[in-house]
Design an enzyme around this catalytic site. Structure first.
Site, PDB file in Angstrom:
ATOM      1  N   ASP A   1    -149.095  43.282  22.617  1.00  0.00           N
ATOM      2  CA  ASP A   1    -148.027  44.183  23.050  1.00  0.00           C
ATOM      3  C   ASP A   1    -147.406  43.723  24.366  1.00  0.00           C
ATOM      4  OD1 ASP A   1    -148.451  45.751  20.818  1.00  0.00           O
ATOM      5  OD2 ASP A   1    -149.862  47.080  21.829  1.00  0.00           O
TER       6      ASP A   1
ATOM      7  N   GLY B   1    -155.712  34.850   5.666  1.00  0.00           N
ATOM      8  CA  GLY B   1    -154.296  35.120   5.441  1.00  0.00           C
ATOM      9  C   GLY B   1    -153.464  34.562   6.579  1.00  0.00           C
ATOM     10  N   ASN B   2    -152.245  35.051   6.712  1.00  0.00           N
ATOM     11  CA  ASN B   2    -151.342  34.506   7.729  1.00  0.00           C
ATOM     12  C   ASN B   2    -151.895  34.633   9.144  1.00  0.00           C
ATOM     13  OD1 ASN B   2    -149.340  33.703   5.902  1.00  0.00           O
ATOM     14  ND2 ASN B   2    -148.373  35.718   5.914  1.00  0.00           N
TER      15      ASN B   2
ATOM     16  N   VAL C   1    -158.384  42.594  14.797  1.00  0.00           N
ATOM     17  CA  VAL C   1    -156.939  42.465  14.657  1.00  0.00           C
ATOM     18  C   VAL C   1    -156.405  43.425  13.592  1.00  0.00           C
ATOM     19  CG1 VAL C   1    -155.050  40.857  14.139  1.00  0.00           C
ATOM     20  CG2 VAL C   1    -157.096  40.033  15.323  1.00  0.00           C
ATOM     21  N   SER C   2    -157.242  43.806  12.651  1.00  0.00           N
ATOM     22  CA  SER C   2    -156.833  44.627  11.507  1.00  0.00           C
ATOM     23  C   SER C   2    -156.234  45.961  11.948  1.00  0.00           C
ATOM     24  CB  SER C   2    -158.043  44.889  10.602  1.00  0.00           C
ATOM     25  OG  SER C   2    -158.719  43.688  10.287  1.00  0.00           O
ATOM     26  N   ASN C   3    -155.216  46.407  11.220  1.00  0.00           N
ATOM     27  CA  ASN C   3    -154.536  47.674  11.517  1.00  0.00           C
ATOM     28  C   ASN C   3    -155.102  48.840  10.714  1.00  0.00           C
ATOM     29  OD1 ASN C   3    -152.488  47.397  13.529  1.00  0.00           O
ATOM     30  ND2 ASN C   3    -151.324  46.107  12.127  1.00  0.00           N
TER      31      ASN C   3
ATOM     32  N   HIS D   1    -152.130  50.804  20.460  1.00  0.00           N
ATOM     33  CA  HIS D   1    -151.266  49.851  19.764  1.00  0.00           C
ATOM     34  C   HIS D   1    -150.345  50.629  18.834  1.00  0.00           C
ATOM     35  CE1 HIS D   1    -149.913  46.160  18.052  1.00  0.00           C
ATOM     36  NE2 HIS D   1    -150.504  46.331  16.885  1.00  0.00           N
TER      37      HIS D   1
ATOM     38  N   ARG E   1    -148.940  52.192  10.655  1.00  0.00           N
ATOM     39  CA  ARG E   1    -150.280  51.612  10.738  1.00  0.00           C
ATOM     40  C   ARG E   1    -151.326  52.586  10.209  1.00  0.00           C
ATOM     41  NH1 ARG E   1    -147.707  49.830  15.511  1.00  0.00           N
ATOM     42  NH2 ARG E   1    -147.613  47.552  15.699  1.00  0.00           N
TER      43      ARG E   1
ATOM     44  N   ARG F   1    -145.075  40.807  23.607  1.00  0.00           N
ATOM     45  CA  ARG F   1    -143.783  41.239  23.067  1.00  0.00           C
ATOM     46  C   ARG F   1    -142.880  41.782  24.180  1.00  0.00           C
ATOM     47  NH1 ARG F   1    -146.368  43.987  17.586  1.00  0.00           N
ATOM     48  NH2 ARG F   1    -146.179  42.103  16.298  1.00  0.00           N
TER      49      ARG F   1
END
Length: 232
Positions: free
Chosen positions: A148, A10-11, A118-120, A175, A88, A151
């Site tokens: 994080d 996916g993205n 990476v999955s939430n 997270h 999440r 960002r």
């Protein structure tokens, strides 16, 4: 490094594979997805980009876990993304099943990989993957600390009109809402950020960092992918 596998085309997964290829630090990137043609198409597209951007990492797309054999690192991006109004934690039940299944399939073909999740919801999924893998805890980790902190640095750079490269920062915790940016350990070219911004502005940036993922979900209707993919 010889081989990195990215699970999920996916993205986020496709971005991760593409960013990794551009760094030219691994011989092969395997992009795997249950939709095999999606993975094959995105891997082929990235491979055709190599002559333009001058990298030599070979990309392979597949739906067959046998192609992931002997991976040095496996990045798990598979799972359902957030939608507006979701936290999440709303994804726990669905994504735990996916992450457990993916991890078990990985371990059938790679005996001692490093797994990056990476999955939430990321902290819970990292724990689930570790339990399913049977690996030492030092070999299973989430990517959220990088994301994080990135960002946080990006928001500070915007407020100060400086390059994010000039900002050094520390961020701790989970997270999500429990993350803890540490302004007193944040500097801009060696200058403490507390000497450059007032406490109210810093607190607003800290609060924005905590909900940084949610802000993007509201803007785009789904989870972010450029920064998470690069962070992984």
């Amino acid at each position: 490094m010889s081989k990195v596998t990215v699970i999920g085309a996916g993205n986020v997964g496709a971005t991760c594979a593409n960013v990794l290829a551009h760094k030219d630090i691994v011989k092969e990137v395997v992009l795997l997805d249950i939709v095999g043609n999606l993975a094959k198409g995105k891997a082929l597209d990235s491979w055709q980009q190599a002559p333009i951007d001058y990298y030599s990492t070979h990309l392979v797309g597949t739906d067959d876990y046998a192609a992931t054999a002997d991976s040095d690192i496996v990045v798990i991006t598979a799972g359902v993304p957030r939608k507006p109004g979701m936290s999440r934690d709303d994804l726990i039940s669905t994504n735990a099943k996916i992450v457990n299944s993916v991890t078990e399939s990985i371990m059938k073909h790679s005996s001692n990989p490093i797994i990056i999740v990476v999955s939430n919801p990321l902290d819970v999924m990292t724990y689930a993957s570790w339990k399913s893998s049977g690996l030492d805890s030092s070999r299973v980790m989430g990517m959220a600390g990088i994301l994080d902190t990135a960002r946080y640095r990006a928001f500070l750079a915007e407020a100060l009109n400086v390059s994010p490269k000039d900002i050094q920062a520390v961020l701790m915790g989970g997270h999500g809402d429990t993350m803890v940016p540490l302004p007193r350990y944040t500097t801009v070219s060696g200058i403490p950020v507390t000497e450059l911004l007032d406490s109210e502005t810093i607190e607003k940036i800290v609060d924005r960092t905590r909900v940084g993922g949610g802000e993007l979900v509201q803007l785009m209707g789904t989870s972010a992918w450029y920064a998470p993919g690069a962070a992984a």
